[in-house]
Design an enzyme around this catalytic site. Structure first.
Site, short mmCIF file in Angstrom:
data_model
loop_
_atom_site.label_atom_id
_atom_site.label_comp_id
_atom_site.label_asym_id
_atom_site.label_seq_id
_atom_site.Cartn_x
_atom_site.Cartn_y
_atom_site.Cartn_z
N HIS A 378 0.84 -1.19 0.00
CA HIS A 378 0.00 0.00 0.00
C HIS A 378 0.88 1.25 0.00
O HIS A 378 1.75 1.43 0.84
CB HIS A 378 -0.92 0.02 1.22
CG HIS A 378 -1.86 1.17 1.23
ND1 HIS A 378 -3.05 1.17 0.53
CD2 HIS A 378 -1.78 2.38 1.82
CE1 HIS A 378 -3.66 2.32 0.70
NE2 HIS A 378 -2.91 3.07 1.47
N ALA A 379 0.63 2.14 -0.96
CA ALA A 379 1.50 3.30 -1.15
C ALA A 379 1.45 4.23 0.05
O ALA A 379 0.38 4.53 0.58
CB ALA A 379 1.08 4.06 -2.41
N HIS A 408 0.70 11.79 -6.20
CA HIS A 408 0.03 11.98 -4.92
C HIS A 408 1.01 11.83 -3.75
O HIS A 408 1.05 12.68 -2.85
CB HIS A 408 -1.11 10.96 -4.78
CG HIS A 408 -1.74 10.94 -3.43
ND1 HIS A 408 -2.82 11.72 -3.09
CD2 HIS A 408 -1.42 10.23 -2.30
CE1 HIS A 408 -3.15 11.50 -1.82
NE2 HIS A 408 -2.32 10.59 -1.32
N GLU A 409 1.79 10.76 -3.77
CA GLU A 409 2.71 10.52 -2.65
C GLU A 409 3.78 11.61 -2.56
O GLU A 409 4.18 12.01 -1.46
CB GLU A 409 3.35 9.14 -2.77
CG GLU A 409 2.37 7.98 -2.68
CD GLU A 409 1.55 7.98 -1.40
OE1 GLU A 409 2.02 8.51 -0.37
OE2 GLU A 409 0.41 7.47 -1.44
N HIS A 412 2.79 14.48 -0.38
CA HIS A 412 3.13 14.34 1.04
C HIS A 412 4.60 14.67 1.28
O HIS A 412 4.95 15.39 2.23
CB HIS A 412 2.87 12.91 1.50
CG HIS A 412 1.44 12.50 1.51
ND1 HIS A 412 0.46 13.21 2.15
CD2 HIS A 412 0.81 11.42 0.95
CE1 HIS A 412 -0.70 12.60 2.01
NE2 HIS A 412 -0.52 11.51 1.27
N GLU A 436 -3.67 15.08 2.21
CA GLU A 436 -4.04 14.19 1.13
C GLU A 436 -4.37 14.94 -0.16
O GLU A 436 -4.39 14.35 -1.24
CB GLU A 436 -5.23 13.33 1.55
CG GLU A 436 -5.00 12.46 2.77
CD GLU A 436 -3.88 11.45 2.58
OE1 GLU A 436 -3.58 11.09 1.42
OE2 GLU A 436 -3.29 11.03 3.60
N HIS A 537 -6.81 0.59 5.12
CA HIS A 537 -6.98 1.61 6.14
C HIS A 537 -7.77 1.13 7.35
O HIS A 537 -7.72 1.77 8.40
CB HIS A 537 -7.66 2.83 5.52
CG HIS A 537 -6.87 3.44 4.40
ND1 HIS A 537 -6.77 2.84 3.16
CD2 HIS A 537 -6.11 4.57 4.34
CE1 HIS A 537 -6.00 3.58 2.39
NE2 HIS A 537 -5.59 4.62 3.07
N TYR A 547 -9.68 11.67 3.22
CA TYR A 547 -9.61 11.50 1.77
C TYR A 547 -10.83 12.13 1.08
O TYR A 547 -10.72 12.67 -0.02
CB TYR A 547 -9.49 10.02 1.42
CG TYR A 547 -8.25 9.38 1.97
CD1 TYR A 547 -7.01 9.56 1.35
CD2 TYR A 547 -8.28 8.61 3.12
CE1 TYR A 547 -5.86 8.98 1.86
CE2 TYR A 547 -7.14 8.03 3.65
CZ TYR A 547 -5.93 8.22 3.01
OH TYR A 547 -4.79 7.66 3.54
#
Length: 650
Positions: A378-379, A408-409, A412, A436, A537, A547
């Site tokens: 999971h990323a 997306h990552e 962060h 997010e 999650h 999210y």
């Protein structure tokens, strides 16, 4: 996924200052300086926090990237040490209740109370039990395997391989087998989760909350009741758009799978191209409005680039490779395309004036799945030391879904880098939805023109058909996600407050899937299953409302950055790639961290202190009109008053 926020799930009990029953005795706690002021206390906590943080993250990184009994033990023990330390800080903070202090110090102490989504009981034995259960559930998820056959015919597949079936196969039975296979993997977590809920609720009550769900809803600079009402308001803004997309998708599925394309008007769970039906992008071959209006098949291009790289490596070999050499070349080609995808994402951020990623990122990140061990694929993005050691953990494949996930990552990662000058207690998002939304704001700027400029799609056509294709491509990711973003925490809030009991875990899960998503399984899913646990999650205890909020905020951020970049035209046609002014505004917002209420940060960024879905509707206005025309005459909607018969317990 923001791992720093999941790290603080392991922060412990007694977080409400008023809930502790006694003030700390400085004589019994020699580490507490005598006559320490509130400002000095916060400064000391920040220093101790920074010193302890790398040990905890290192243990968790090891547990996620080398799953074993030993690594899980180390992670659990590190978590216990973290809990114990945090509990001490919270207890010590009670000395300053009612005292005059600077606004910055008052906010730091307030945030200290909220550094948890996993409140632990005060009892040390129960605290240890909780950390062991949490670590075990994550390990079970990461090592989950679906096996069929016996002996030499035995075939075992993990999540990534099962996702490949849903992504690429259009064989009804193969997809159903893959979907059911992964959901069966979650069954052993069920009893652990029941005990987990008991323990975190005990911790939440000791902190002064009714249950863990109420505590989660208290972390948004508003009351829990206000947060619930706010999410309902936002959902009601976007629900008409989702309903139209749902109707269109169901019609296309009914045509592709005659007699099997719906379940009592709902979408079959295993046919949506995604294990959890949260993203429908993989159904582009079925849902593309105009197949001949220019190619937007990013996955096909990435797969071709990977194959070309692999073939070049084989052609460069001097001798006929043996199976071991072939496997090594294949892995090298996988790493090469994953690195290329990540470098491309980095390029977008640096085009805005943000710094290049540190060397540690490239040296220590997990970009592809190792061949020699189980990992959590999971990323997630990781700040390892609150400084320059930042990493992502992924099992990247050459697909559009993974390509956008990398962007997306890195959102962060750049949030971590922008706020590293802040004290540790302020190194968070303005609220968790902000964190997010960062990378997804960049994804919105990945217009067809941008994708064409980096060689992933054809030069876009200038036509209404091409516009609708582009809008549909984005909607299958962004709009399809919205109800899923709500229903997971609606389920957990019910589990935490007792309105959903262990005897009704699975039936309630599917009732909520039906109500919000209009999705159902095609065969019975009784209480012997634990289908909620098939989503990372839930066993990973990551709150999910963030999210949903992120999918609203990203459009507000996007519109604000487009205006800053001087974009003149339709919102959906804006890319601020390479715009320094937009980059400066974005970087400034990231640098605020959690040093001020999110309403103030949003006001600075978007000119409003209220989350609002108006930008979502503005962006998708052409698609919504088109969908209404396509759906005319269709019996849209579905019955959510009861769980469909196929989803009921046998």
């Amino acid at each position: 996924m923001n791992h720093r926020l999941t790290l603080t799930l392991l922060a412990g009990a007694c977080l409400a200052l008023s809930a502790c029953q006694r003030s700390p005795d400085t004589a019994a706690h020699p580490e507490i300086p005598k006559n320490e002021t509130a400002d000095q206390f916060v400064a000391r906590v920040n220093e101790e926090y920074r010193a302890l943080y790398p040990e905890t993250t290192a243990a968790q990184w090891l547990s996620s990237t080398h799953i074993s009994d030993d690594s899980q033990l180390l992670a659990a023990k590190a978590s216990e040490r973290w809990l114990t330390k945090l509990n001490g800080w919270i207890e010590q903070a009670r000395r300053f209740e009612g005292q005059e202090m600077s606004p910055e110090t008052a906010r730091a102490i307030h945030l200290l109370k909220l550094k948890t989504a996993m409140p632990a009981p005060r009892d040390p034995e129960k605290l240890g039990e909780l950390t062991r259960i949490a670590t075990r559930m994550e390990g079970t998820y990461g090592a989950g395997t679906y096996c069929i056959g016996e002996g030499a015919q035995r075939n075992c597949r993990q999540l990534g391989e099962l996702e490949d079936v849903l992504r690429g196969s259009r064989d009804y039975d193969r997809q159903l087998d893959a979907w059911q296979g992964w959901h069966g993997v979650a069954r052993p977590m069920r009893q652990d989760y029941v005990r987990f809920v008991d323990l975190v609720n005990e911790g939440a009550r000791e902190m002064g909350y009714a249950d863990a769900g109420e505590m989660w809803r208290s972390g948004y600079d508003m009351s829990p009741v206000e947060l619930s009402a706010e999410t309902d308001r936002l959902w009601n803004q976007v629900k008409p758009l989702y309903d139209q997309l749902h109707c269109y998708a169901r019609t296309r599925l009914q045509a592709r799978y005659p007699g099997q394309g719906d379940v009592n008007g709902m979408l079959p769970a295993h046919l949506m191209g995604n294990m959890w039906q949260q993203d429908w992008s993989n159904l582009w071959d079925i849902l593309a409005p105009y197949p001949n209006a220019g190619s937007l098949d990013v996955s096909a291009t990435l797969e071709r680039q990977y194959r070309e790289g692999y073939d070049r490596r084989l052609a460069a070999m001097d001798t006929l490779p043996d199976p071991t050499a072939l496997a090594e070349e294949e892995r090298a080609a996988q790493l090469a395309i994953a690195t290329t995808m990540t470098r491309r994402a980095e390029d977008f951020y640096t085009s805005l004036g943000m710094p290049q990623l540190p060397d540690a990122f490239w040296q220590k990140s997990q970009l592809i799945k190792p061949r020699d061990r189980d990992v959590v694929c999971h990323a997630s993005a990781w700040p390892m030391d609150l400084d320059d050691d930042v990493r992502i953990k992924m099992c990247i494949k050459p697909t559009e879904e993974d390509f956008t996930t990398v962007y997306h990552e890195l959102g962060h990662i750049y949030y971590y880098l922008a706020q590293k000058a802040q004290p540790p207690l302020f190194q968070e998002g303005a609220h968790d939805g902000f964190h997010e939304a960062i990378g997804d704001t960049i994804v919105l700027a990945m217009t067809p023109d941008y994708l064409a400029s980096i060689g992933l799609v054809d030069t876009p056509q200038q036509s209404q058909a091409a516009l609708i294709n582009s809008q549909m491509r984005m909607a299958l990711s962004k709009v399809a996600f919205l109800p899923f973003g709500l229903m997971i925490d609606r389920w957990r809030w019910g589990v935490f407050d007792g309105s959903i009991t262990p005897e009704n875990y699975n039936s309630s899960w599917w009732e909520l899937k039906a109500r919000y998503q209009g999705v159902a399984p095609v065969s019975p899913r009784g209480e012997e299953f634990f289908d909620a646990g098939a989503k990372y999650h839930v066993p990973g205890n990551t709150p999910y409302t963030r999210y949903f909020l992120a999918h609203i905020l990203q459009f507000q951020f996007y519109k604000a950055l487009c205006e800053t970049a001087g974009h003149d035209g339709a919102l959906y046609d804006c890319s601020f790639y390479g715009n320094a002014q937009a980059g400066e505004k974005f970087w400034t917002m990231l640098g605020r961290g959690s040093s001020q209420p999110w309403q103030a940060t949003l006001q600075e960024m978007a000119g409003s202190d209220r989350m609002d879905a108006g930008a979502v509707l503005e962006y998708f206005a052409p698609l919504q009109d088109w969908l209404k025309a396509q759906n005319e005459g269709q019996a849209c909607g579905w019955s959510a008053g009861a769980v469909p018969e196929a989803a009921a317990a046998p």
